[in-house]
Enzyme design. Structure first.
Site, PDB file in Angstrom:
ATOM      1  N   LYS A  94       1.087  -1.099   0.259  1.00 39.69           N
ATOM      2  CA  LYS A  94      -0.330  -0.048   0.284  1.00 39.69           C
ATOM      3  C   LYS A  94       0.526   0.855  -0.205  1.00 39.69           C
ATOM      4  O   LYS A  94       2.026   1.417  -0.079  1.00 39.69           O
ATOM      5  CB  LYS A  94      -0.829  -0.055   1.206  1.00 39.69           C
ATOM      6  CG  LYS A  94      -2.199  -1.024   1.060  1.00 39.69           C
ATOM      7  CD  LYS A  94      -2.930  -1.021   2.326  1.00 39.69           C
ATOM      8  CE  LYS A  94      -3.951  -2.069   2.470  1.00 39.69           C
ATOM      9  NZ  LYS A  94      -4.935  -1.798   3.553  1.00 39.69           N
TER      10      LYS A  94
ATOM     11  N   TYR B 271     -12.336  -2.145  -3.656  1.00 44.70           N
ATOM     12  CA  TYR B 271     -13.069  -1.852  -2.510  1.00 44.70           C
ATOM     13  C   TYR B 271     -14.552  -2.157  -2.061  1.00 44.70           C
ATOM     14  O   TYR B 271     -15.199  -1.818  -0.663  1.00 44.70           O
ATOM     15  CB  TYR B 271     -12.875  -0.653  -0.888  1.00 44.70           C
ATOM     16  CG  TYR B 271     -10.927  -1.010  -0.754  1.00 44.70           C
ATOM     17  CD1 TYR B 271     -10.680  -2.372  -0.147  1.00 44.70           C
ATOM     18  CD2 TYR B 271      -9.732  -0.901  -0.922  1.00 44.70           C
ATOM     19  CE1 TYR B 271      -9.187  -2.588   0.843  1.00 44.70           C
ATOM     20  CE2 TYR B 271      -8.314  -0.760  -0.567  1.00 44.70           C
ATOM     21  CZ  TYR B 271      -8.288  -2.018   0.431  1.00 44.70           C
ATOM     22  OH  TYR B 271      -6.995  -2.155   0.679  1.00 44.70           O
TER      23      TYR B 271
ATOM     24  N   ASN C 264      -1.942   0.737   6.854  1.00 47.16           N
ATOM     25  CA  ASN C 264      -1.460  -0.732   7.288  1.00 47.16           C
ATOM     26  C   ASN C 264      -0.397  -1.617   6.361  1.00 47.16           C
ATOM     27  O   ASN C 264      -0.639  -2.722   5.980  1.00 47.16           O
ATOM     28  CB  ASN C 264      -2.215  -1.237   8.120  1.00 47.16           C
ATOM     29  CG  ASN C 264      -3.649  -1.898   6.876  1.00 47.16           C
ATOM     30  OD1 ASN C 264      -3.862  -1.655   5.662  1.00 47.16           O
ATOM     31  ND2 ASN C 264      -5.230  -2.270   7.663  1.00 47.16           N
TER      32      ASN C 264
ATOM     33  N   HIS D 155      -1.872  -5.167   1.681  1.00 47.77           N
ATOM     34  CA  HIS D 155      -3.990  -5.748   1.570  1.00 47.77           C
ATOM     35  C   HIS D 155      -3.199  -7.074   1.167  1.00 47.77           C
ATOM     36  O   HIS D 155      -2.601  -7.722   0.673  1.00 47.77           O
ATOM     37  CB  HIS D 155      -3.903  -5.585   0.403  1.00 47.77           C
ATOM     38  CG  HIS D 155      -5.674  -6.090  -0.046  1.00 47.77           C
ATOM     39  ND1 HIS D 155      -6.649  -6.291   0.395  1.00 47.77           N
ATOM     40  CD2 HIS D 155      -5.972  -7.102  -1.131  1.00 47.77           C
ATOM     41  CE1 HIS D 155      -7.796  -6.897   0.337  1.00 47.77           C
ATOM     42  NE2 HIS D 155      -6.864  -7.400  -0.967  1.00 47.77           N
TER      43      HIS D 155
ATOM     44  N   GLU E 271      -9.784 -10.657  -7.296  1.00 45.54           N
ATOM     45  CA  GLU E 271      -8.865  -9.603  -6.446  1.00 45.54           C
ATOM     46  C   GLU E 271      -8.069  -9.680  -7.797  1.00 45.54           C
ATOM     47  O   GLU E 271      -7.099  -8.939  -8.450  1.00 45.54           O
ATOM     48  CB  GLU E 271      -8.794  -9.483  -5.173  1.00 45.54           C
ATOM     49  CG  GLU E 271      -9.922  -9.072  -4.464  1.00 45.54           C
ATOM     50  CD  GLU E 271      -9.080  -9.275  -3.220  1.00 45.54           C
ATOM     51  OE1 GLU E 271      -8.048  -9.682  -2.579  1.00 45.54           O
ATOM     52  OE2 GLU E 271     -10.133  -9.078  -2.185  1.00 45.54           O
TER      53      GLU E 271
HETATM   54  P1  ADP Z   1      -7.577  -6.322   5.873  1.00 42.72           P
HETATM   55  O1  ADP Z   1      -7.216  -5.287   5.126  1.00 42.72           O
HETATM   56  O2  ADP Z   1      -6.795  -6.742   6.953  1.00 42.72           O
HETATM   57  O3  ADP Z   1      -8.495  -7.339   5.182  1.00 42.72           O
HETATM   58  P2  ADP Z   1     -10.267  -5.056   6.241  1.00 42.72           P
HETATM   59  O4  ADP Z   1     -10.585  -5.836   4.761  1.00 42.72           O
HETATM   60  O5  ADP Z   1     -10.641  -5.238   7.090  1.00 42.72           O
HETATM   61  O6  ADP Z   1      -9.311  -5.400   6.493  1.00 42.72           O
HETATM   62  O7  ADP Z   1     -10.425  -3.351   6.169  1.00 42.72           O
HETATM   63  C1  ADP Z   1      -9.823  -2.965   4.831  1.00 42.72           C
HETATM   64  C2  ADP Z   1      -9.049  -2.011   4.730  1.00 42.72           C
HETATM   65  O8  ADP Z   1      -9.441  -1.157   5.176  1.00 42.72           O
HETATM   66  C3  ADP Z   1      -8.050  -2.173   5.907  1.00 42.72           C
HETATM   67  O9  ADP Z   1      -6.913  -2.716   5.984  1.00 42.72           O
HETATM   68  C4  ADP Z   1      -7.962  -0.910   6.166  1.00 42.72           C
HETATM   69  O10 ADP Z   1      -6.574   0.112   5.039  1.00 42.72           O
HETATM   70  C5  ADP Z   1      -8.860   0.099   6.340  1.00 42.72           C
HETATM   71  N1  ADP Z   1     -10.069  -0.279   7.021  1.00 42.72           N
HETATM   72  C6  ADP Z   1     -10.017  -0.486   8.060  1.00 42.72           C
HETATM   73  N2  ADP Z   1     -11.127  -1.201   9.283  1.00 42.72           N
HETATM   74  C7  ADP Z   1     -10.878   0.247   9.143  1.00 42.72           C
HETATM   75  C8  ADP Z   1     -10.734   0.651  10.276  1.00 42.72           C
HETATM   76  N3  ADP Z   1     -11.874   1.178  11.641  1.00 42.72           N
HETATM   77  N4  ADP Z   1     -10.495   2.585  10.405  1.00 42.72           N
HETATM   78  C9  ADP Z   1      -9.896   3.126   9.623  1.00 42.72           C
HETATM   79  N5  ADP Z   1      -9.365   2.246   8.341  1.00 42.72           N
HETATM   80  C10 ADP Z   1     -10.156   0.632   8.484  1.00 42.72           C
HETATM   81 MG    MG Z   2      -9.903  -7.807   3.869  1.00 44.39          MG
END
Ligand code: ADP
Ligand code: MG
Length: 177
Positions: free
Chosen positions: A11, A51, A114, A117, A128
């Site tokens: 990312k 997304y 973070n 992905h 994807e």
């Molecule tokens: P992952 O990436 O671990 O699969 P999710 O699919 O739940 O997590 O969420 C997609 C992305 O959205 C996350 O990686 C993060 O960048 C963002 N995200 C998820 N939850 C939050 C939150 N509570 N606040 C801000 N950003 C979030």
């Molecule tokens: Mg996810």
């Protein structure tokens, strides 16, 4: 033995901090192979479509803005149980909850930015991967050609040849032989 493919994205926070290589090293060191990869800068539509499952959530607009803020490195990883293995190597969504030694614990600071992905299921991996790559862009590493190369350069003898072939069998490359 289940050889799978999964989609991984490095990312904007990570690409901007010059740690693409460090992150790819985590995958390669743990038996995942990069079989496709490119650096792209997504526009709003591309990121929102990717997304779509999060559309309507409070963080959606920020997520799209963040994912379009800089180039990202998209890649297809292949290997034994690649989907779950990638998720394990990534760590929890929130870096403060991620196990130490995971990518997010080591390279990320906040839940929104973070670092990586990763597809979370077989169906999402398929969707994807198709979202970013055509079948032609996903490459294979034919063991037969490599073996010929080693032989021609006298880098391999008959006994080593067996070891070499076994190695490829065990890593799931047998179907390209
Ligand atoms: P992952 O990436 O671990 O699969 P999710 O699919 O739940 O997590 O969420 C997609 C992305 O959205 C996350 O990686 C993060 O960048 C963002 N995200 C998820 N939850 C939050 C939150 N509570 N606040 C801000 N950003 C979030
Ligand atoms: Mg996810």
């Amino acid at each position: 033995m289940t050889i799978q493919r999964t989609l991984s994205i490095i990312k904007p926070d990570a690409t901007s901090r010059n740690i693409i290589g460090k992150i790819i090293d985590r995958f390669e060191s743990n038996g995942l192979k990069v079989v496709a990869g490119k650096l792209i800068h997504m526009d709003q539509d591309k990121a929102a479509g990717f997304y779509a499952e999060h559309d309507g959530k409070p963080f959606f607009a920020n997520l799209v803005e963040y994912m379009t803020s800089a180039p990202v490195f998209v890649q297809v990883l292949e290997g034994e149980n690649a989907i779950l293995k990638n998720r394990d190597l990534m760590g929890a969504t929130n870096p403060s909850e991620a196990e130490s030694g995971t990518i997010r614990a080591d390279f990320a600071e906040t839940i929104d930015a973070n670092a990586v992905h990763g597809s979370d299921s077989f169906d999402s991996a398929k969707r994807e991967i198709d979202y970013f790559f055509s079948e032609k862009e996903i490459l294979t590493f034919p063991a037969k050609n490599l073996l010929t190369f080693f032989k021609n350069h006298q880098l391999i003898n008959i006994k080593l040849e067996e070891v070499f072939l076994n190695l490829f069998h065990n890593r799931g490359f047998y179907r390209h032989l």
